[in-house]
Design a protein around this motif. Structure first.
Motif, PDB file in Angstrom:
ATOM      1  N   ILE A   3       0.858  -1.177   0.000  1.00  0.00           N
ATOM      2  CA  ILE A   3       0.000   0.000   0.000  1.00  0.00           C
ATOM      3  C   ILE A   3       0.900   1.235   0.000  1.00  0.00           C
ATOM      4  O   ILE A   3       1.811   1.345   0.833  1.00  0.00           O
ATOM      5  CB  ILE A   3      -0.926   0.006   1.232  1.00  0.00           C
ATOM      6  CG1 ILE A   3      -1.861  -1.207   1.187  1.00  0.00           C
ATOM      7  CG2 ILE A   3      -1.719   1.301   1.306  1.00  0.00           C
ATOM      8  CD1 ILE A   3      -2.713  -1.379   2.427  1.00  0.00           C
ATOM      9  N   LYS A   4       0.634   2.143  -0.925  1.00  0.00           N
ATOM     10  CA  LYS A   4       1.396   3.387  -0.973  1.00  0.00           C
ATOM     11  C   LYS A   4       1.034   4.249   0.228  1.00  0.00           C
ATOM     12  O   LYS A   4      -0.135   4.356   0.601  1.00  0.00           O
ATOM     13  CB  LYS A   4       1.094   4.150  -2.264  1.00  0.00           C
ATOM     14  CG  LYS A   4       1.574   3.442  -3.511  1.00  0.00           C
ATOM     15  CD  LYS A   4       1.214   4.236  -4.738  1.00  0.00           C
ATOM     16  CE  LYS A   4       1.631   3.497  -5.996  1.00  0.00           C
ATOM     17  NZ  LYS A   4       1.211   4.229  -7.212  1.00  0.00           N
ATOM     18  N   GLY A  47      -0.664  12.433  10.281  1.00  0.00           N
ATOM     19  CA  GLY A  47       0.424  12.710   9.351  1.00  0.00           C
ATOM     20  C   GLY A  47       0.569  11.646   8.275  1.00  0.00           C
ATOM     21  O   GLY A  47       1.544  11.624   7.536  1.00  0.00           O
ATOM     22  N   LEU A  48      -0.421  10.752   8.168  1.00  0.00           N
ATOM     23  CA  LEU A  48      -0.371   9.652   7.204  1.00  0.00           C
ATOM     24  C   LEU A  48      -1.411   9.842   6.108  1.00  0.00           C
ATOM     25  O   LEU A  48      -2.557  10.213   6.380  1.00  0.00           O
ATOM     26  CB  LEU A  48      -0.627   8.311   7.903  1.00  0.00           C
ATOM     27  CG  LEU A  48       0.339   7.935   9.021  1.00  0.00           C
ATOM     28  CD1 LEU A  48      -0.111   6.651   9.690  1.00  0.00           C
ATOM     29  CD2 LEU A  48       1.765   7.814   8.496  1.00  0.00           C
ATOM     30  N   PHE A  49      -1.000   9.554   4.890  1.00  0.00           N
ATOM     31  CA  PHE A  49      -1.856   9.604   3.701  1.00  0.00           C
ATOM     32  C   PHE A  49      -1.636   8.285   2.969  1.00  0.00           C
ATOM     33  O   PHE A  49      -0.482   7.895   2.760  1.00  0.00           O
ATOM     34  CB  PHE A  49      -1.442  10.752   2.781  1.00  0.00           C
ATOM     35  CG  PHE A  49      -1.439  12.108   3.449  1.00  0.00           C
ATOM     36  CD1 PHE A  49      -2.434  13.025   3.166  1.00  0.00           C
ATOM     37  CD2 PHE A  49      -0.433  12.470   4.333  1.00  0.00           C
ATOM     38  CE1 PHE A  49      -2.438  14.280   3.755  1.00  0.00           C
ATOM     39  CE2 PHE A  49      -0.419  13.720   4.929  1.00  0.00           C
ATOM     40  CZ  PHE A  49      -1.426  14.629   4.643  1.00  0.00           C
ATOM     41  N   ILE A  50      -2.717   7.584   2.602  1.00  0.00           N
ATOM     42  CA  ILE A  50      -2.549   6.275   1.985  1.00  0.00           C
ATOM     43  C   ILE A  50      -3.327   6.164   0.680  1.00  0.00           C
ATOM     44  O   ILE A  50      -4.266   6.934   0.438  1.00  0.00           O
ATOM     45  CB  ILE A  50      -2.959   5.127   2.944  1.00  0.00           C
ATOM     46  CG1 ILE A  50      -4.434   5.231   3.334  1.00  0.00           C
ATOM     47  CG2 ILE A  50      -2.061   5.098   4.167  1.00  0.00           C
ATOM     48  CD1 ILE A  50      -4.926   4.062   4.186  1.00  0.00           C
ATOM     49  N   GLU A  51      -2.916   5.209  -0.140  1.00  0.00           N
ATOM     50  CA  GLU A  51      -3.597   4.895  -1.401  1.00  0.00           C
ATOM     51  C   GLU A  51      -3.913   3.404  -1.396  1.00  0.00           C
ATOM     52  O   GLU A  51      -3.052   2.572  -1.655  1.00  0.00           O
ATOM     53  CB  GLU A  51      -2.694   5.244  -2.595  1.00  0.00           C
ATOM     54  CG  GLU A  51      -3.365   5.021  -3.924  1.00  0.00           C
ATOM     55  CD  GLU A  51      -2.481   5.444  -5.090  1.00  0.00           C
ATOM     56  OE1 GLU A  51      -2.558   4.783  -6.149  1.00  0.00           O
ATOM     57  OE2 GLU A  51      -1.702   6.420  -4.957  1.00  0.00           O
ATOM     58  N   LEU A  52      -5.164   3.108  -1.064  1.00  0.00           N
ATOM     59  CA  LEU A  52      -5.614   1.713  -0.994  1.00  0.00           C
ATOM     60  C   LEU A  52      -6.077   1.222  -2.355  1.00  0.00           C
ATOM     61  O   LEU A  52      -6.604   2.005  -3.151  1.00  0.00           O
ATOM     62  CB  LEU A  52      -6.790   1.586  -0.032  1.00  0.00           C
ATOM     63  CG  LEU A  52      -6.510   1.847   1.440  1.00  0.00           C
ATOM     64  CD1 LEU A  52      -7.808   2.009   2.202  1.00  0.00           C
ATOM     65  CD2 LEU A  52      -5.681   0.720   2.009  1.00  0.00           C
ATOM     66  N   TYR A  56     -10.803  -2.415  -1.063  1.00  0.00           N
ATOM     67  CA  TYR A  56     -10.278  -2.453   0.295  1.00  0.00           C
ATOM     68  C   TYR A  56     -10.616  -1.158   1.013  1.00  0.00           C
ATOM     69  O   TYR A  56     -10.809  -0.125   0.396  1.00  0.00           O
ATOM     70  CB  TYR A  56      -8.754  -2.646   0.297  1.00  0.00           C
ATOM     71  CG  TYR A  56      -8.352  -4.029  -0.110  1.00  0.00           C
ATOM     72  CD1 TYR A  56      -8.124  -5.017   0.845  1.00  0.00           C
ATOM     73  CD2 TYR A  56      -8.224  -4.366  -1.458  1.00  0.00           C
ATOM     74  CE1 TYR A  56      -7.768  -6.299   0.459  1.00  0.00           C
ATOM     75  CE2 TYR A  56      -7.878  -5.648  -1.839  1.00  0.00           C
ATOM     76  CZ  TYR A  56      -7.650  -6.607  -0.878  1.00  0.00           C
ATOM     77  OH  TYR A  56      -7.308  -7.874  -1.250  1.00  0.00           O
ATOM     78  N   GLU A  57     -10.685  -1.246   2.330  1.00  0.00           N
ATOM     79  CA  GLU A  57     -10.846  -0.082   3.182  1.00  0.00           C
ATOM     80  C   GLU A  57      -9.843  -0.194   4.317  1.00  0.00           C
ATOM     81  O   GLU A  57      -9.331  -1.280   4.608  1.00  0.00           O
ATOM     82  CB  GLU A  57     -12.264  -0.016   3.763  1.00  0.00           C
ATOM     83  CG  GLU A  57     -12.553  -1.166   4.718  1.00  0.00           C
ATOM     84  CD  GLU A  57     -13.801  -0.979   5.559  1.00  0.00           C
ATOM     85  OE1 GLU A  57     -14.089   0.153   5.968  1.00  0.00           O
ATOM     86  OE2 GLU A  57     -14.465  -1.994   5.812  1.00  0.00           O
ATOM     87  N   TYR A  85      -9.970   8.004  -1.042  1.00  0.00           N
ATOM     88  CA  TYR A  85      -9.626   9.128  -0.164  1.00  0.00           C
ATOM     89  C   TYR A  85      -8.118   9.339  -0.176  1.00  0.00           C
ATOM     90  O   TYR A  85      -7.350   8.386  -0.003  1.00  0.00           O
ATOM     91  CB  TYR A  85     -10.117   8.857   1.259  1.00  0.00           C
ATOM     92  CG  TYR A  85      -9.750   9.939   2.245  1.00  0.00           C
ATOM     93  CD1 TYR A  85     -10.311  11.208   2.152  1.00  0.00           C
ATOM     94  CD2 TYR A  85      -8.842   9.697   3.266  1.00  0.00           C
ATOM     95  CE1 TYR A  85      -9.981  12.204   3.060  1.00  0.00           C
ATOM     96  CE2 TYR A  85      -8.508  10.686   4.182  1.00  0.00           C
ATOM     97  CZ  TYR A  85      -9.077  11.933   4.070  1.00  0.00           C
ATOM     98  OH  TYR A  85      -8.753  12.923   4.969  1.00  0.00           O
ATOM     99  N   ARG A  86      -7.681  10.567  -0.371  1.00  0.00           N
ATOM    100  CA  ARG A  86      -6.250  10.873  -0.403  1.00  0.00           C
ATOM    101  C   ARG A  86      -5.824  11.876   0.664  1.00  0.00           C
ATOM    102  O   ARG A  86      -4.697  12.319   0.701  1.00  0.00           O
ATOM    103  CB  ARG A  86      -5.839  11.405  -1.785  1.00  0.00           C
ATOM    104  CG  ARG A  86      -5.967  10.395  -2.914  1.00  0.00           C
ATOM    105  CD  ARG A  86      -5.039   9.198  -2.711  1.00  0.00           C
ATOM    106  NE  ARG A  86      -5.132   8.269  -3.822  1.00  0.00           N
ATOM    107  CZ  ARG A  86      -5.948   7.232  -3.865  1.00  0.00           C
ATOM    108  NH1 ARG A  86      -6.762   6.988  -2.844  1.00  0.00           N
ATOM    109  NH2 ARG A  86      -5.972   6.429  -4.904  1.00  0.00           N
TER     110      ARG A  86
END
Length: 144
Positions: A3-4, A47-52, A56-57, A85-86
């Protein structure tokens, strides 16, 4: 599964604490401590941003120790981070205790669980199939 993630917090990335852990701890990313009065709530950023991946959630859940020992929990548990969501992951913490609670920078405040999900397609009908339970809800199956 990879996961990015973008980490602007300066804290270590969320990680599984044991081989069989389902969740990874999320840490508060704060410029100054936040005091939660009894029954107060606040959105605490990570402080975290993810690209699922689609399908997936990420579920934001309470940490059991924080809930049991301090009365601090996640208000919308589980909170959902959608695949599209970004923005920054935030945690809605609520203080259900009778004492002030101070959230410090870097403190482990919640856990994140990555979960696969399905998308439903509604099929409008006139009746539903019969079951033994029927329409019985909220306590209808007894307590013992």
């Amino acid at each position: 599964m990879q996961i990015k993630i973008v980490n602007t917090s300066g804290h270590e990335l969320p990680a599984y604490e044991t081989h069989a852990s389902a969740g990874m701890d999320l840490r508060a990313h704060l410029s100054e401590p936040v005091v939660l009065k009894p029954l107060a709530r606040a959105i605490i950023k990570t402080g975290l941003f993810i690209e699922l991946p689609v399908g997936y959630e990420a579920q934001v859940r309470p940490r059991s120790g924080l809930a049991a020992k301090k009365g601090i929990t996640v208000l919308n548990s589980p909170g959902t981070v959608d695949a599209d969501y970004r923005g920054e992951i935030g945690v809605i913490l609520v203080n259900l205790s009778a004492e002030d609670f101070t959230v410090e920078n870097g403190e482990r405040i919640a856990q994140l669980v990555i979960a696969k999900h399905e998308r439903a397609e509604w099929m409008s009908v006139e009746t539903l199939s019969e079951t033994t339970r029927g329409a019985g809800g909220f306590g209808s199956t007894g307590t013992k």
